[in-house]
Write an enzyme that holds these catalytic residues in place. Structure first.
Site, PDB file in Angstrom:
ATOM      1  N   PHE A  14       0.830  -1.214   0.000  1.00 31.13           N
ATOM      2  CA  PHE A  14       0.000   0.000   0.000  1.00 31.13           C
ATOM      3  C   PHE A  14       0.866   1.268   0.000  1.00 31.13           C
ATOM      4  CE2 PHE A  14      -2.203   2.753   3.364  1.00 31.13           C
ATOM      5  CZ  PHE A  14      -2.870   3.524   2.429  1.00 31.13           C
ATOM      6  N   ASP A  34      10.024  -7.140  -3.207  1.00 33.31           N
ATOM      7  CA  ASP A  34       8.819  -7.536  -2.465  1.00 33.31           C
ATOM      8  C   ASP A  34       8.619  -9.041  -2.590  1.00 33.31           C
ATOM      9  OD1 ASP A  34       5.941  -7.722  -1.652  1.00 33.31           O
ATOM     10  OD2 ASP A  34       6.119  -5.536  -1.668  1.00 33.31           O
ATOM     11  N   LEU A  64      20.668  -9.577   0.576  1.00 37.91           N
ATOM     12  CA  LEU A  64      20.505  -9.059  -0.787  1.00 37.91           C
ATOM     13  C   LEU A  64      21.750  -8.263  -1.135  1.00 37.91           C
ATOM     14  CD1 LEU A  64      18.483  -8.474  -3.187  1.00 37.91           C
ATOM     15  CD2 LEU A  64      17.789  -6.442  -1.895  1.00 37.91           C
ATOM     16  N   ASN A 100      19.615  -7.457   7.338  1.00 42.19           N
ATOM     17  CA  ASN A 100      20.057  -7.602   5.938  1.00 42.19           C
ATOM     18  C   ASN A 100      20.128  -6.257   5.222  1.00 42.19           C
ATOM     19  OD1 ASN A 100      20.437 -10.363   6.085  1.00 42.19           O
ATOM     20  ND2 ASN A 100      18.296 -10.816   5.578  1.00 42.19           N
ATOM     21  N   TYR A 146       4.648  -8.058  15.944  1.00 44.38           N
ATOM     22  CA  TYR A 146       4.800  -6.826  15.155  1.00 44.38           C
ATOM     23  C   TYR A 146       5.455  -5.740  16.001  1.00 44.38           C
ATOM     24  CZ  TYR A 146       3.298  -2.919  12.128  1.00 44.38           C
ATOM     25  OH  TYR A 146       3.260  -1.809  11.303  1.00 44.38           O
ATOM     26  N   LYS A 150       9.282  -4.493  15.499  1.00 40.72           N
ATOM     27  CA  LYS A 150       9.576  -3.119  15.070  1.00 40.72           C
ATOM     28  C   LYS A 150      10.460  -2.403  16.090  1.00 40.72           C
ATOM     29  CE  LYS A 150       7.185  -2.517  11.174  1.00 40.72           C
ATOM     30  NZ  LYS A 150       7.728  -1.958   9.942  1.00 40.72           N
ATOM     31  N   GLN A 163      27.557   2.186  15.981  1.00 43.14           N
ATOM     32  CA  GLN A 163      28.718   1.299  15.872  1.00 43.14           C
ATOM     33  C   GLN A 163      29.418   1.386  14.511  1.00 43.14           C
ATOM     34  OE1 GLN A 163      27.539  -2.596  17.257  1.00 43.14           O
ATOM     35  NE2 GLN A 163      29.405  -3.575  16.507  1.00 43.14           N
ATOM     36  N   THR A 176      -2.446   4.962   8.712  1.00 40.74           N
ATOM     37  CA  THR A 176      -2.528   5.631   7.411  1.00 40.74           C
ATOM     38  C   THR A 176      -3.539   4.888   6.540  1.00 40.74           C
ATOM     39  OG1 THR A 176      -0.240   6.324   7.644  1.00 40.74           O
ATOM     40  CG2 THR A 176      -1.139   6.345   5.422  1.00 40.74           C
TER      41      THR A 176
HETATM   42  P1  NAD Z   1       1.500  -3.579   3.225  1.00 40.86           P
HETATM   43  O1  NAD Z   1       1.224  -4.874   3.867  1.00 40.86           O
HETATM   44  O2  NAD Z   1       0.567  -3.076   2.181  1.00 40.86           O
HETATM   45  O3  NAD Z   1       2.966  -3.540   2.603  1.00 40.86           O
HETATM   46  C1  NAD Z   1       4.033  -4.318   3.080  1.00 40.86           C
HETATM   47  C2  NAD Z   1       4.761  -4.897   1.881  1.00 40.86           C
HETATM   48  O4  NAD Z   1       5.877  -5.673   2.353  1.00 40.86           O
HETATM   49  C3  NAD Z   1       3.891  -5.833   1.053  1.00 40.86           C
HETATM   50  O5  NAD Z   1       4.027  -5.526  -0.303  1.00 40.86           O
HETATM   51  C4  NAD Z   1       4.442  -7.226   1.371  1.00 40.86           C
HETATM   52  O6  NAD Z   1       4.247  -8.149   0.338  1.00 40.86           O
HETATM   53  C5  NAD Z   1       5.894  -6.906   1.653  1.00 40.86           C
HETATM   54  N1  NAD Z   1       6.570  -7.887   2.509  1.00 40.86           N
HETATM   55  C6  NAD Z   1       6.122  -8.429   3.677  1.00 40.86           C
HETATM   56  N2  NAD Z   1       7.027  -9.276   4.168  1.00 40.86           N
HETATM   57  C7  NAD Z   1       8.093  -9.268   3.310  1.00 40.86           C
HETATM   58  C8  NAD Z   1       9.328  -9.944   3.273  1.00 40.86           C
HETATM   59  N3  NAD Z   1       9.692 -10.814   4.227  1.00 40.86           N
HETATM   60  N4  NAD Z   1      10.161  -9.702   2.218  1.00 40.86           N
HETATM   61  C9  NAD Z   1       9.810  -8.842   1.225  1.00 40.86           C
HETATM   62  N5  NAD Z   1       8.641  -8.181   1.219  1.00 40.86           N
HETATM   63  C10 NAD Z   1       7.795  -8.384   2.244  1.00 40.86           C
HETATM   64  O7  NAD Z   1       1.625  -2.502   4.401  1.00 40.86           O
HETATM   65  P2  NAD Z   1       1.785  -0.929   4.355  1.00 40.86           P
HETATM   66  O8  NAD Z   1       0.599  -0.365   5.022  1.00 40.86           O
HETATM   67  O9  NAD Z   1       2.134  -0.470   2.993  1.00 40.86           O
HETATM   68  O10 NAD Z   1       3.033  -0.740   5.333  1.00 40.86           O
HETATM   69  C11 NAD Z   1       4.338  -0.511   4.846  1.00 40.86           C
HETATM   70  C12 NAD Z   1       5.281  -0.323   6.030  1.00 40.86           C
HETATM   71  O11 NAD Z   1       4.845   0.795   6.819  1.00 40.86           O
HETATM   72  C13 NAD Z   1       5.331  -1.522   6.969  1.00 40.86           C
HETATM   73  O12 NAD Z   1       6.657  -1.735   7.384  1.00 40.86           O
HETATM   74  C14 NAD Z   1       4.464  -1.104   8.131  1.00 40.86           C
HETATM   75  O13 NAD Z   1       4.864  -1.717   9.329  1.00 40.86           O
HETATM   76  C15 NAD Z   1       4.687   0.396   8.162  1.00 40.86           C
HETATM   77  N6  NAD Z   1       3.537   1.077   8.791  1.00 40.86           N
HETATM   78  C16 NAD Z   1       2.350   1.187   8.123  1.00 40.86           C
HETATM   79  C17 NAD Z   1       1.274   1.798   8.756  1.00 40.86           C
HETATM   80  C18 NAD Z   1      -0.057   1.963   8.053  1.00 40.86           C
HETATM   81  O14 NAD Z   1      -1.005   2.485   8.676  1.00 40.86           O
HETATM   82  N7  NAD Z   1      -0.216   1.597   6.817  1.00 40.86           N
HETATM   83  C19 NAD Z   1       1.398   2.277  10.067  1.00 40.86           C
HETATM   84  C20 NAD Z   1       2.617   2.106  10.708  1.00 40.86           C
HETATM   85  C21 NAD Z   1       3.694   1.527  10.058  1.00 40.86           C
END
Ligand code: NAD
Ligand code: UDP
Length: 331
Positions: A14, A34, A64, A100, A146, A150, A163, A176
């Site tokens: 997203f 992804d 990677l 990584n 989670y 984080k 470091q 969001t």
């Molecule tokens: P999302 O689930 O739409 O996007 C996460 C993406 O990461 C997906 O495309 C998923 O396929 C990919 N992914 C998951 N595990 C993976 C892995 N092991 N290797 C490679 N790709 C992987 O979520 P989002 O809402 O777009 O959130 C994006 C980031 O922002 C996240 O880290 C989330 O914790 C952080 N975040 C989002 C919000 C929110 O409200 N949307 C709030 C706080 C933090």
């Protein structure tokens, strides 16, 4: 012209898909990595024709080796339904994924930005939340994979900075929303909009008096972009979110009004460890990034509702209807 090479992990998700778009507009050369767990090609279809966009299917828990100038680390499922589906993998994604990506940044000298979360504050005893509040997280509950993942990633970022001198940025993102949210992610905005559009009961977990502060996706992506382009001394953590706080009940009522829905509100048991209030103090983002959200909740909801109407027209939800239209929910 030499373009900046930017890696976006989780770029098909997203937030990531909007960020990739924004970076291409800013004349960067974007590598989107992804594993497609919650991401989708639909989110980035419009970018696939660009010579400055490349998609790599890869899991960040595996090292990677690529040459880049900047890394935005977004890879991680973000909704409770998705991150609780395989909690061990969620921890690995946050922790091994951070190691990584930090190793990559250390080797290449790239700047690296971590998308952390307001969940690091847990069920907060300090309200609204400033960055120096250390949080109230249950390390054993269903949200811990989670939240603690984080938190550990923030620790790793801080230690690689201290470091090894890695140039880090930590954003703490608050709730969001917007078009391209996963329709089955069980989050409150997507659930309520879909329920309202289909005249199904609106599922309120608990009393509905718990609060959240909702930021529209374009504002949030602008904040991430500004943070990455800020001075090296600005490492964060920095709260990014909309300080306009609403209760879950008020959100439901607004969505029912905007959609003109006939849905009733139903009250279900509260989810375990559900934070009761959440609202960011964004003074730091204002001072250090000259950033604050611009899109009001009403406008953001209207645009998001239009997106879900399109999905319904495309037939996305026939399967849900076959299953009685039940909505997924976390523990
Ligand atoms: P999302 O689930 O739409 O996007 C996460 C993406 O990461 C997906 O495309 C998923 O396929 C990919 N992914 C998951 N595990 C993976 C892995 N092991 N290797 C490679 N790709 C992987 O979520 P989002 O809402 O777009 O959130 C994006 C980031 O922002 C996240 O880290 C989330 O914790 C952080 N975040 C989002 C919000 C929110 O409200 N949307 C709030 C706080 C933090
Ligand atoms: N929520 C709700 N009904 C739903 C989905 C969520 O009442 O159908 C509540 C949930 O219990 C929480 C709030 O809405 O109090 C926000 O939930 P979400 O999963 O969107 O985000 P998070 O809890 O991670 O902030």
């Amino acid at each position: 012209m030499i373009r900046k090479r930017v890696l976006v992990t989780g770029g098909a998700g997203f937030l990531g898909s909007y960020l990739c778009e924004r970076l291409i507009e800013a004349e960067c050369d974007v590598l989107c990595v992804d594993n497609m767990f919650t991401g989708s090609k639909r989110n980035i279809l419009h970018l696939l024709d660009s010579p400055y966009f490349e998609l790599m299917r890869h899991d960040v828990t595996v090292p990677l080796s690529v040459e880049v100038d900047e890394v935005f680390n977004l890879a991680c499922p973000a909704s409770p339904v998705h991150y609780q589906y395989d909690p061990v993998q969620t921890v690995k994604t946050s922790v091994h994924g951070a190691i990584n990506m930090l190793e990559l940044a250390k080797r290449t000298g790239a700047r690296i930005l971590q998308t952390s979360t307001s969940e690091v504050y847990g069920d907060p005893e300090v309200h609204p939340q400033t960055e120096d509040y250390r949080g109230n997280v249950n390390p054993l509950g269903p949200r811990a994979c989670y939240d603690e993942g984080k938190r550990c990633a923030e620790t790793l970022f801080s230690d690689y900075h201290r470091q090894h001198g890695v140039k880090i940025k930590i954003a703490r993102i608050f709730n969001t929303f917007g078009p391209r949210m996963h329709p089955e992610d069980g989050r409150v905005v997507s659930n309520f909009i879909l329920q309202a559009l289909q005249n199904r009961p609106i599922t309120i977990y608990g009393t509905g008096n718990q609060t959240r502060s909702f930021c529209f996706v374009s504002d949030l992506v602008d904040g991430l972009f500004r943070l990455m382009n800020s001075d090296d001394a600005v490492t964060g953590p920095i709260n990014l979110g909309n300080p306009h706080e609403v209760s879950v009940l008020e959100l439901a009522e607004r969505i029912v009004t905007i959609t003109g829905s006939k849905s009733e509100l139903v009250f279900l048991p509260a989810s375990q460890d559900d934070p009761m209030q959440r609202c960011p103090v964004i003074d730091k983002a204002k001072a250090e990034l000259d950033w604050e959200p611009r899109v009001p909740l009403q406008e953001g909801l209207t645009r998001t509702i239009a997106y879900f109407e399109e999905l319904i027209e495309e037939g996305w939800f026939r399967r849900a209807a076959m299953h009685g239209g039940e909505t997924t929910r976390p523990q």
